[in-house]
Write an enzyme that holds these catalytic residues in place. Sequence first.
Site, PDB file in Angstrom:
ATOM      1  N   SER A 198       0.824  -1.208   0.000  1.00 18.74           N
ATOM      2  CA  SER A 198       0.000   0.000   0.000  1.00 18.74           C
ATOM      3  C   SER A 198       0.859   1.260   0.000  1.00 18.74           C
ATOM      4  CB  SER A 198      -0.918   0.014   1.219  1.00 18.74           C
ATOM      5  OG  SER A 198      -1.735  -1.132   1.211  1.00 18.74           O
TER       6      SER A 198
HETATM    7  N1  SAM Z   1      -0.052  -4.712   4.115  1.00 18.95           N
HETATM    8  C1  SAM Z   1       0.677  -5.210   2.967  1.00 18.95           C
HETATM    9  C2  SAM Z   1       2.020  -4.585   2.829  1.00 18.95           C
HETATM   10  O1  SAM Z   1       2.409  -3.751   3.672  1.00 18.95           O
HETATM   11  O2  SAM Z   1       2.724  -4.960   1.886  1.00 18.95           O
HETATM   12  C3  SAM Z   1      -0.103  -5.033   1.706  1.00 18.95           C
HETATM   13  C4  SAM Z   1      -1.207  -5.986   1.604  1.00 18.95           C
HETATM   14  S1  SAM Z   1      -1.890  -6.163   0.006  1.00 18.95           S
HETATM   15  C5  SAM Z   1      -2.675  -4.646  -0.290  1.00 18.95           C
HETATM   16  C6  SAM Z   1      -3.194  -7.307   0.407  1.00 18.95           C
HETATM   17  C7  SAM Z   1      -2.712  -8.674   0.747  1.00 18.95           C
HETATM   18  O3  SAM Z   1      -3.829  -9.433   1.219  1.00 18.95           O
HETATM   19  C8  SAM Z   1      -2.147  -9.433  -0.434  1.00 18.95           C
HETATM   20  O4  SAM Z   1      -0.864  -9.872  -0.148  1.00 18.95           O
HETATM   21  C9  SAM Z   1      -3.121 -10.610  -0.613  1.00 18.95           C
HETATM   22  O5  SAM Z   1      -2.513 -11.781  -1.074  1.00 18.95           O
HETATM   23  C10 SAM Z   1      -3.650 -10.764   0.789  1.00 18.95           C
HETATM   24  N2  SAM Z   1      -4.916 -11.463   0.902  1.00 18.95           N
HETATM   25  C11 SAM Z   1      -6.024 -11.388   0.117  1.00 18.95           C
HETATM   26  N3  SAM Z   1      -6.993 -12.204   0.576  1.00 18.95           N
HETATM   27  C12 SAM Z   1      -6.490 -12.804   1.693  1.00 18.95           C
HETATM   28  C13 SAM Z   1      -7.004 -13.743   2.639  1.00 18.95           C
HETATM   29  N4  SAM Z   1      -8.234 -14.243   2.556  1.00 18.95           N
HETATM   30  N5  SAM Z   1      -6.204 -14.117   3.644  1.00 18.95           N
HETATM   31  C14 SAM Z   1      -4.949 -13.646   3.780  1.00 18.95           C
HETATM   32  N6  SAM Z   1      -4.405 -12.759   2.920  1.00 18.95           N
HETATM   33  C15 SAM Z   1      -5.171 -12.324   1.904  1.00 18.95           C
END
Ligand code: SAM
Length: 204
Positions: A52
């Site tokens: 993000s």
């Molecule tokens: N906070 C992170 C960072 O600092 O890099 C960015 C997160 S990114 C916007 C969203 C993340 O949520 C992705 O890595 C994606 O694979 C994960 N994600 C999506 N659905 C998910 C789920 N049901 N359980 C765990 N992770 C999930």
Amino acid sequence: MVEEQLIPRGINNQKVLDALSRIERHKFIPENLKKSAYADFPLPIGEGQTISQPYIVALMTQYLGLAGKERVLEVGTGSGYQTAILAELAREIYSVERYDALANKAETVLNELGYKNIKIKVGDGSLGWQEAGPFDRIIITAASPNVPEPLIEQLTDNGKLILPLGGGFGQVLTLIEKKGDKIKTTDICGCVFVPLVGKYGVPN
Ligand code: SAM
């Protein structure tokens, strides 16, 4: 980044500003994008996912109101950058990521940086982390059309949960506060996140 992107937009919690100043964001960014590590936008991290924008990381963290003793659940480890910020400001961090490649990479960086208060697991974070709960704070860093019920259940009384609520191309960053059997919901601002893919998020 802190002076140009965060302070002018209203990030005023000094602990949050200090954490974002201290943590080397470029360590969490793929090699070919390191020159943009401190830029004012999200960046790809592989598997079609993103780290993000710094402002959104700071804003979500600020709304969690961390005092230092909390147990925090993060859903969506991604690069591990937000995880590191949380680990600087709270006692224990439990983070769930859907993709093992991302979870492994994040774990490696976080171990190299010396964090001892983070546990990461691969799985569907829309189910929460039942055995490790309840949590004082929960941060969901992927967009969900509704608040996953297990996460409300795994939140302590007086706990706070922040997430991008909504589907499709835009969501509302939303703060949920649990007080007894009452849930207070506050809209913060519009945002755009990748989807929370899982049983209580967007179906796979
Ligand atoms: N906070 C992170 C960072 O600092 O890099 C960015 C997160 S990114 C916007 C969203 C993340 O949520 C992705 O890595 C994606 O694979 C994960 N994600 C999506 N659905 C998910 C789920 N049901 N359980 C765990 N992770 C999930």
